[in-house]
Design a protein around this motif. Structure first.
Motif, PDB file in Angstrom:
ATOM      1  N   PHE A  12       0.826  -1.202   0.000  1.00 41.78           N
ATOM      2  CA  PHE A  12       0.000   0.000   0.000  1.00 41.78           C
ATOM      3  C   PHE A  12       0.864   1.257   0.000  1.00 41.78           C
ATOM      4  O   PHE A  12       0.622   2.191  -0.756  1.00 41.78           O
ATOM      5  N   MET A  13       1.894   1.307   0.814  1.00 42.53           N
ATOM      6  CA  MET A  13       2.773   2.479   0.898  1.00 42.53           C
ATOM      7  C   MET A  13       3.573   2.656  -0.397  1.00 42.53           C
ATOM      8  O   MET A  13       3.794   3.781  -0.833  1.00 42.53           O
ATOM      9  N   ALA A  14       3.979   1.581  -1.029  1.00 39.71           N
ATOM     10  CA  ALA A  14       4.715   1.688  -2.295  1.00 39.71           C
ATOM     11  C   ALA A  14       3.819   2.263  -3.383  1.00 39.71           C
ATOM     12  O   ALA A  14       4.251   3.076  -4.189  1.00 39.71           O
ATOM     13  N   GLY A  15       2.556   1.848  -3.406  1.00 38.14           N
ATOM     14  CA  GLY A  15       1.613   2.400  -4.374  1.00 38.14           C
ATOM     15  C   GLY A  15       1.351   3.867  -4.117  1.00 38.14           C
ATOM     16  O   GLY A  15       1.247   4.667  -5.035  1.00 38.14           O
ATOM     17  N   GLN A  16       1.249   4.266  -2.856  1.00 37.95           N
ATOM     18  CA  GLN A  16       1.023   5.670  -2.532  1.00 37.95           C
ATOM     19  C   GLN A  16       2.231   6.528  -2.854  1.00 37.95           C
ATOM     20  O   GLN A  16       2.095   7.697  -3.177  1.00 37.95           O
ATOM     21  N   ALA A  17       3.417   5.969  -2.755  1.00 36.01           N
ATOM     22  CA  ALA A  17       4.625   6.733  -3.049  1.00 36.01           C
ATOM     23  C   ALA A  17       4.721   7.072  -4.531  1.00 36.01           C
ATOM     24  O   ALA A  17       5.334   8.061  -4.903  1.00 36.01           O
ATOM     25  N   ALA A  18       4.098   6.279  -5.379  1.00 32.90           N
ATOM     26  CA  ALA A  18       4.161   6.523  -6.814  1.00 32.90           C
ATOM     27  C   ALA A  18       3.017   7.403  -7.314  1.00 32.90           C
ATOM     28  O   ALA A  18       2.968   7.720  -8.475  1.00 32.90           O
ATOM     29  N   ALA A  19       2.093   7.777  -6.440  1.00 36.63           N
ATOM     30  CA  ALA A  19       0.961   8.595  -6.836  1.00 36.63           C
ATOM     31  C   ALA A  19       1.246  10.050  -6.518  1.00 36.63           C
ATOM     32  O   ALA A  19       1.958  10.363  -5.574  1.00 36.63           O
ATOM     33  N   GLY A  20       0.696  10.948  -7.325  1.00 39.71           N
ATOM     34  CA  GLY A  20       0.910  12.345  -7.022  1.00 39.71           C
ATOM     35  C   GLY A  20       0.218  13.285  -7.975  1.00 39.71           C
ATOM     36  O   GLY A  20      -0.428  12.879  -8.938  1.00 39.71           O
ATOM     37  N   GLY A  52       0.269  25.633 -23.423  1.00 46.56           N
ATOM     38  CA  GLY A  52      -0.779  25.002 -22.640  1.00 46.56           C
ATOM     39  C   GLY A  52      -0.216  24.304 -21.429  1.00 46.56           C
ATOM     40  O   GLY A  52       0.971  24.431 -21.100  1.00 46.56           O
ATOM     41  N   GLY A  53      -1.084  23.558 -20.782  1.00 48.28           N
ATOM     42  CA  GLY A  53      -0.661  22.821 -19.608  1.00 48.28           C
ATOM     43  C   GLY A  53      -1.678  21.778 -19.207  1.00 48.28           C
ATOM     44  O   GLY A  53      -2.853  21.848 -19.576  1.00 48.28           O
ATOM     45  N   ARG A  54      -1.187  20.805 -18.471  1.00 41.40           N
ATOM     46  CA  ARG A  54      -2.037  19.753 -17.929  1.00 41.40           C
ATOM     47  C   ARG A  54      -1.927  19.793 -16.413  1.00 41.40           C
ATOM     48  O   ARG A  54      -0.833  19.969 -15.866  1.00 41.40           O
ATOM     49  N   LEU A  55      -3.041  19.617 -15.758  1.00 43.22           N
ATOM     50  CA  LEU A  55      -3.091  19.537 -14.300  1.00 43.22           C
ATOM     51  C   LEU A  55      -3.916  18.308 -13.964  1.00 43.22           C
ATOM     52  O   LEU A  55      -5.060  18.188 -14.416  1.00 43.22           O
ATOM     53  N   GLY A  56      -3.315  17.406 -13.239  1.00 43.43           N
ATOM     54  CA  GLY A  56      -4.036  16.179 -12.961  1.00 43.43           C
ATOM     55  C   GLY A  56      -3.403  15.368 -11.863  1.00 43.43           C
ATOM     56  O   GLY A  56      -2.676  15.882 -11.004  1.00 43.43           O
ATOM     57  N   TYR A  57      -3.654  14.088 -11.924  1.00 48.57           N
ATOM     58  CA  TYR A  57      -3.212  13.143 -10.925  1.00 48.57           C
ATOM     59  C   TYR A  57      -2.550  11.984 -11.654  1.00 48.57           C
ATOM     60  O   TYR A  57      -3.031  11.545 -12.694  1.00 48.57           O
ATOM     61  N   SER A  58      -1.447  11.507 -11.130  1.00 48.11           N
ATOM     62  CA  SER A  58      -0.785  10.352 -11.736  1.00 48.11           C
ATOM     63  C   SER A  58      -0.648   9.247 -10.699  1.00 48.11           C
ATOM     64  O   SER A  58      -0.419   9.506  -9.516  1.00 48.11           O
ATOM     65  N   PHE A  59      -0.787   8.036 -11.165  1.00 52.30           N
ATOM     66  CA  PHE A  59      -0.662   6.863 -10.308  1.00 52.30           C
ATOM     67  C   PHE A  59       0.020   5.773 -11.118  1.00 52.30           C
ATOM     68  O   PHE A  59      -0.517   5.320 -12.135  1.00 52.30           O
TER      69      PHE A  59
END
Length: 169
Positions: A12-20, A52-59
Motif C-alpha cells: 500500500f505504501m509503495a503504491g502511494q509513493a508513486a501517486a501524485g 498550454g498545460g495539464r493539471l491532474g493526478y498520476s498513479f
C-alpha cells in the motif's frame, strides 16, 4: 498474521509513493486545417505557436486530469479545454487521449461566429530525454458557423508538435 499485515502495508505504501499531482506545462508549434461543407468556400490551413498545460493526478503508469491550450495559427485564434487520460509505457513512450469539452475559435479574416460542437485529440510522447517529453498530437474539432443568414459546419483538424515538462509531486 503480523507478516501478512506488514507485507500488505508495504505494498500500500509503495503504491502511494508513486501517486501524485501532475503539473505539465507545454509549448509547441501547430497547424489548424479547416474544412467547410459549403461548396464555394475553400479549405484553409494556418500554422503558429501554442502554449498550454495539464493539471491532474498520476498513479504508477496512468495519469488523468484537465488540459488547456491556447494559441494563434495565422488568422485563427483558438482555446481548448479538455479532460485527458494517459498511459506511460516503460519503454520511453507514452500515449494519451483528450476529450475537448470547450473550445473557442475565431478568425480575424471574417466575421464568422464559431459555435463549438465537439472534439477530441490523440497524442504520443517520447520520454527518453531528461526532464522533457516531445509530444505529437492530432485532433479534430467540429463547429457550427452562423453568418449572413446561412448556417454551415466547419471541421478543424489540428496538429501539434510540443515539448513538455512533466512535474510529478
Amino acid at each position: 498474521m503480523k507478516t501478512l499485515f506488514i507485507m500488505g502495508l508495504s505494498i500500500f505504501m509503495a503504491g502511494q509513493a508513486a501517486a501524485g499531482v501532475l503539473i505539465e506545462p507545454y509549448m509547441g508549434y501547430g497547424q489548424i486545417v479547416t474544412t467547410n461543407d459549403v461548396p464555394d468556400q475553400d479549405d484553409d490551413s494556418e500554422s503558429g505557436a501554442f502554449v498550454g498545460g495539464r493539471l491532474g493526478y498520476s498513479f504508477l503508469l496512468f495519469s488523468a486530469g484537465l488540459d488547456y491550450n491556447t494559441g494563434s495559427a495565422g488568422d485563427y485564434n483558438r482555446e481548448n479545454t479538455a479532460v485527458f487520460a494517459g498511459f506511460d509505457l516503460p519503454i520511453l513512450l507514452r500515449f494519451y487521449g483528450k476529450y475537448i469539452f470547450a473550445s473557442h475559435l475565431s478568425n480575424s479574416d471574417n466575421d464568422f461566429v464559431y459555435d463549438f460542437q465537439d472534439g477530441y485529440a490523440l497524442g504520443a510522447g517520447f520520454t527518453g530525454l531528461p526532464f522533457v517529453v516531445i509530444n505529437l498530437e492530432m485532433g479534430r474539432q467540429n463547429y457550427q458557423v452562423a453568418s449572413g443568414g446561412s448556417d454551415h459546419d466547419v471541421e478543424a483538424a489540428s496538429y501539434l508538435l510540443s515539448v513538455s515538462l512533466p512535474l510529478d509531486f
